[in-house]
Design a protein around this motif. Structure first.
Motif, short mmCIF file in Angstrom:
data_model
loop_
_atom_site.label_atom_id
_atom_site.label_comp_id
_atom_site.label_asym_id
_atom_site.label_seq_id
_atom_site.Cartn_x
_atom_site.Cartn_y
_atom_site.Cartn_z
N LYS A 76 34.57 35.67 25.42
CA LYS A 76 35.46 35.14 26.46
C LYS A 76 36.67 34.46 25.81
O LYS A 76 37.80 34.60 26.27
CB LYS A 76 34.70 34.15 27.34
N GLY A 80 40.53 36.28 25.53
CA GLY A 80 41.10 35.40 26.55
C GLY A 80 42.61 35.51 26.67
O GLY A 80 43.20 36.58 26.45
N THR A 84 45.05 38.71 25.68
CA THR A 84 45.52 39.44 26.85
C THR A 84 47.05 39.46 26.90
O THR A 84 47.66 40.49 27.19
CB THR A 84 44.95 38.83 28.15
N GLN A 116 43.90 37.97 35.29
CA GLN A 116 42.65 38.20 34.58
C GLN A 116 42.90 38.35 33.09
O GLN A 116 43.88 38.97 32.68
CB GLN A 116 42.00 39.50 35.06
N THR A 117 41.97 37.82 32.31
CA THR A 117 42.00 38.06 30.87
C THR A 117 41.31 39.40 30.59
O THR A 117 40.67 39.97 31.48
CB THR A 117 41.26 36.96 30.11
N ASP A 120 37.74 39.10 31.46
CA ASP A 120 37.52 39.22 32.91
C ASP A 120 37.56 40.69 33.36
O ASP A 120 36.77 41.12 34.19
CB ASP A 120 38.58 38.44 33.70
N VAL A 123 34.38 42.54 32.21
CA VAL A 123 33.25 42.15 33.07
C VAL A 123 33.36 42.82 34.43
O VAL A 123 32.38 43.35 34.96
CB VAL A 123 33.17 40.61 33.19
N GLU A 124 34.56 42.83 35.00
CA GLU A 124 34.77 43.46 36.31
C GLU A 124 34.46 44.96 36.25
O GLU A 124 33.85 45.51 37.18
CB GLU A 124 36.21 43.24 36.77
#
Length: 137
Positions: A76, A80, A84, A116-117, A120, A123-124
């Motif tokens: 993360k 991050g 990004t 969103q990073t 993120d 994960v999505e």
């Protein structure tokens, strides 16, 4: 004959955040874990999404799997804001075939604390596949 005792059992797949610290490193880890017996390697977000459908790697199309993301807090951080921002800035610099306006909008949202990073987004992507259960350690 159908073996009902294994119907709800998910194949366990482990992503180890200690093995990488960049998006390229993530792609290498995921290729080693999910595509180890193939010549194909993951190299894009779309490619990552594609292999999660299954059928040409470690698991079959739609097979129920569980992904355990070890050291997810490290990932993360590694994937991050800074990573990004660099990801988007590189795409903007490259220009075509990328939609520079859209990427600039995503970068602006990120810098405003609303976007969103990479973590993120990854994960999505995983969570968008109903046959995959994601757990983070």
């Amino acid at each position: 004959m159908l073996n009902t005792s294994n119907n709800n059992k998910r194949k366990m797949i482990v992503i180890n955040g200690g093995h990488f610290s960049s998006l390229g490193g993530f792609y290498e880890e995921i290729s080693n874990v999910l595509m180890r017996d193939t010549d194909w390697k993951v190299g894009t977000l779309d490619g990552f999404d594609d292999i999660l459908y299954g059928g040409f790697g470690l698991f079959e199309n739609g097979e129920k799997i569980e992904i355990l993301w070890k050291e997810s807090e490290k990932s993360k951080e590694d994937l991050g804001l800074k990573a990004t921002q660099e990801f988007y800035e590189n795409k903007i610099r490259q220009g075509k075939p990328f939609n520079v306006e859209l990427i600039q909008q995503k970068l602006d949202e990120l810098l405003d604390g609303k976007g969103q990073t990479l973590f993120d987004i990854l994960v999505e992507i995983i969570q968008s596949h109903a046959h995959i259960e994601l757990n983070m350690d």
